[in-house]
Motif scaffolding. Sequence first.
Motif, PDB file in Angstrom:
ATOM      1  N   ASP A   1       0.830  -1.206   0.000  1.00  0.00           N
ATOM      2  CA  ASP A   1       0.000   0.000   0.000  1.00  0.00           C
ATOM      3  C   ASP A   1       0.866   1.259   0.000  1.00  0.00           C
ATOM      4  O   ASP A   1       1.914   1.309   0.654  1.00  0.00           O
ATOM      5  CB  ASP A   1      -0.908   0.015   1.230  1.00  0.00           C
ATOM      6  N   PRO A   2       0.448   2.317  -0.701  1.00  0.00           N
ATOM      7  CA  PRO A   2       1.226   3.554  -0.760  1.00  0.00           C
ATOM      8  C   PRO A   2       1.200   4.301   0.566  1.00  0.00           C
ATOM      9  O   PRO A   2       0.298   4.119   1.383  1.00  0.00           O
ATOM     10  CB  PRO A   2       0.538   4.355  -1.864  1.00  0.00           C
ATOM     11  N   VAL A   3       2.210   5.147   0.762  1.00  0.00           N
ATOM     12  CA  VAL A   3       2.352   5.916   1.999  1.00  0.00           C
ATOM     13  C   VAL A   3       2.539   7.383   1.644  1.00  0.00           C
ATOM     14  O   VAL A   3       3.290   7.716   0.712  1.00  0.00           O
ATOM     15  CB  VAL A   3       3.562   5.441   2.823  1.00  0.00           C
ATOM     16  N   LEU A   4       1.886   8.270   2.405  1.00  0.00           N
ATOM     17  CA  LEU A   4       2.075   9.711   2.258  1.00  0.00           C
ATOM     18  C   LEU A   4       2.604  10.270   3.576  1.00  0.00           C
ATOM     19  O   LEU A   4       2.067   9.985   4.644  1.00  0.00           O
ATOM     20  CB  LEU A   4       0.763  10.405   1.901  1.00  0.00           C
ATOM     21  N   ILE A   5       3.680  11.048   3.488  1.00  0.00           N
ATOM     22  CA  ILE A   5       4.282  11.672   4.662  1.00  0.00           C
ATOM     23  C   ILE A   5       4.246  13.172   4.452  1.00  0.00           C
ATOM     24  O   ILE A   5       4.895  13.703   3.549  1.00  0.00           O
ATOM     25  CB  ILE A   5       5.734  11.209   4.858  1.00  0.00           C
ATOM     26  N   SER A   6       3.477  13.887   5.270  1.00  0.00           N
ATOM     27  CA  SER A   6       3.350  15.328   5.098  1.00  0.00           C
ATOM     28  C   SER A   6       4.028  16.055   6.247  1.00  0.00           C
ATOM     29  O   SER A   6       4.186  15.523   7.344  1.00  0.00           O
ATOM     30  CB  SER A   6       1.876  15.731   5.010  1.00  0.00           C
ATOM     31  N   GLY A   7       4.433  17.289   5.985  1.00  0.00           N
ATOM     32  CA  GLY A   7       5.087  18.090   7.015  1.00  0.00           C
ATOM     33  C   GLY A   7       5.942  19.175   6.403  1.00  0.00           C
ATOM     34  O   GLY A   7       6.303  19.117   5.218  1.00  0.00           O
ATOM     35  N   ALA A   8       6.291  20.158   7.203  1.00  0.00           N
ATOM     36  CA  ALA A   8       7.103  21.276   6.733  1.00  0.00           C
ATOM     37  C   ALA A   8       8.518  20.813   6.382  1.00  0.00           C
ATOM     38  O   ALA A   8       8.946  19.712   6.753  1.00  0.00           O
ATOM     39  CB  ALA A   8       7.159  22.370   7.806  1.00  0.00           C
ATOM     40  N   SER A   9       9.246  21.664   5.692  1.00  0.00           N
ATOM     41  CA  SER A   9      10.620  21.360   5.314  1.00  0.00           C
ATOM     42  C   SER A   9      11.469  21.101   6.554  1.00  0.00           C
ATOM     43  O   SER A   9      11.384  21.829   7.547  1.00  0.00           O
ATOM     44  CB  SER A   9      11.211  22.535   4.526  1.00  0.00           C
ATOM     45  N   GLY A  10      12.281  20.055   6.491  1.00  0.00           N
ATOM     46  CA  GLY A  10      13.202  19.766   7.584  1.00  0.00           C
ATOM     47  C   GLY A  10      12.634  18.948   8.714  1.00  0.00           C
ATOM     48  O   GLY A  10      13.318  18.711   9.712  1.00  0.00           O
ATOM     49  N   THR A  11      11.391  18.478   8.604  1.00  0.00           N
ATOM     50  CA  THR A  11      10.779  17.734   9.702  1.00  0.00           C
ATOM     51  C   THR A  11      11.114  16.247   9.689  1.00  0.00           C
ATOM     52  O   THR A  11      10.744  15.522  10.617  1.00  0.00           O
ATOM     53  CB  THR A  11       9.248  17.899   9.690  1.00  0.00           C
ATOM     54  N   GLY A  12      11.789  15.773   8.653  1.00  0.00           N
ATOM     55  CA  GLY A  12      12.215  14.378   8.625  1.00  0.00           C
ATOM     56  C   GLY A  12      11.412  13.487   7.700  1.00  0.00           C
ATOM     57  O   GLY A  12      11.386  12.271   7.881  1.00  0.00           O
ATOM     58  N   LYS A  13      10.791  14.053   6.677  1.00  0.00           N
ATOM     59  CA  LYS A  13       9.960  13.249   5.773  1.00  0.00           C
ATOM     60  C   LYS A  13      10.794  12.220   5.019  1.00  0.00           C
ATOM     61  O   LYS A  13      10.389  11.061   4.897  1.00  0.00           O
ATOM     62  CB  LYS A  13       9.217  14.175   4.790  1.00  0.00           C
ATOM     63  N   SER A  14      11.927  12.630   4.494  1.00  0.00           N
ATOM     64  CA  SER A  14      12.775  11.693   3.745  1.00  0.00           C
ATOM     65  C   SER A  14      13.293  10.585   4.647  1.00  0.00           C
ATOM     66  O   SER A  14      13.324   9.412   4.258  1.00  0.00           O
ATOM     67  CB  SER A  14      13.947  12.440   3.103  1.00  0.00           C
ATOM     68  N   ALA A  15      13.707  10.942   5.859  1.00  0.00           N
ATOM     69  CA  ALA A  15      14.195   9.945   6.804  1.00  0.00           C
ATOM     70  C   ALA A  15      13.085   8.960   7.163  1.00  0.00           C
ATOM     71  O   ALA A  15      13.317   7.757   7.272  1.00  0.00           O
ATOM     72  CB  ALA A  15      14.732  10.627   8.058  1.00  0.00           C
ATOM     73  N   MET A  16      11.872   9.465   7.333  1.00  0.00           N
ATOM     74  CA  MET A  16      10.741   8.600   7.621  1.00  0.00           C
ATOM     75  C   MET A  16      10.479   7.646   6.457  1.00  0.00           C
ATOM     76  O   MET A  16      10.228   6.448   6.652  1.00  0.00           O
ATOM     77  CB  MET A  16       9.487   9.420   7.908  1.00  0.00           C
ATOM     78  N   GLY A  17      10.545   8.167   5.235  1.00  0.00           N
ATOM     79  CA  GLY A  17      10.342   7.324   4.064  1.00  0.00           C
ATOM     80  C   GLY A  17      11.357   6.192   4.010  1.00  0.00           C
ATOM     81  O   GLY A  17      11.012   5.038   3.728  1.00  0.00           O
TER      82      GLY A  17
END
Length: 286
Positions: A24-40
């Motif tokens: 299943d696809p995942v969406l990670i939202s948040g302001a710049s620098g909050t760790g979206k790439s690391a979470m992915g």
Amino acid sequence: MEMVHFIPSDQRRLAMSAALSDPDPVLISGASGTGKSAMGKWIHLNSPRSTKSLMTYVNNKALAEQLYAAQGGAFFIPEITNIPLGEQKQLYDFIKTRSLPHPENPGLKALINVRIIAGTEHDLNNRAQAGMFNAELLARFKANHLEMPRLSDRLEEFEDITDELLKEITRETHKNHIQEISPAALDILKSYDWPANLRELRNTLRMAVVHAEGDTIEASDIPDLNSRKMDLRATREEFEKIYLVELFKTFDWDLEKVGKNIQMERSVLLEKAKRHGILAPAHNKA
């Protein structure tokens, strides 16, 4: 599943669920620098396809071509609004059918096994209502949607986050003797609003670690946050220069040993050393 500093405490159960709910696809939202790439990356590394590659979307390159290249692994889209509306429909169709037009015969379908993990800084609901984002595609992410809060909204976790970042940075900079942050230094960090979030805190701690002379980060080691407002690019450049100088000193100005230690090609390392004006002694192999 080891939970790490960039995962907010109230999102940890959802993060674990997202990791295990492949494909299943995942969406990670948040302001710049909050760790979206690391979470992915964390979600991928803790998913059933963790041994497969995680490819990243490249702007201005055909989406289908990139999905074909990611076969068997996962595909990370750092900012999903960068995908044109036409290709958003294509992405929706792909997630729905797990297939793409066959590259040699567009009349046929080719099954593609790729998991989609996407990030965004924008309110996609508002964009969808305004016709600026594909509403059907957005609906596909409802089951696995994580929201990364600003660092200023995570004050109850701030000390734990800072401790984990310090451990990470001291390993990177070969300064494992630095074990803690003094109460005065921590007070300075906690009083700042961190407009660039985790990324800015990490850069600040890197500078503090490089400047620290003892085994504790002192208040005098913290950059003047309020006056500088942390120009992130300048901070990264400054850190890189100081870090490279420290490494060259550690390895007796041996270019080959430094490059091997940080896994950087000789030509890249030499270019960085020249850009920063790092002048090695005469016995430097450069």
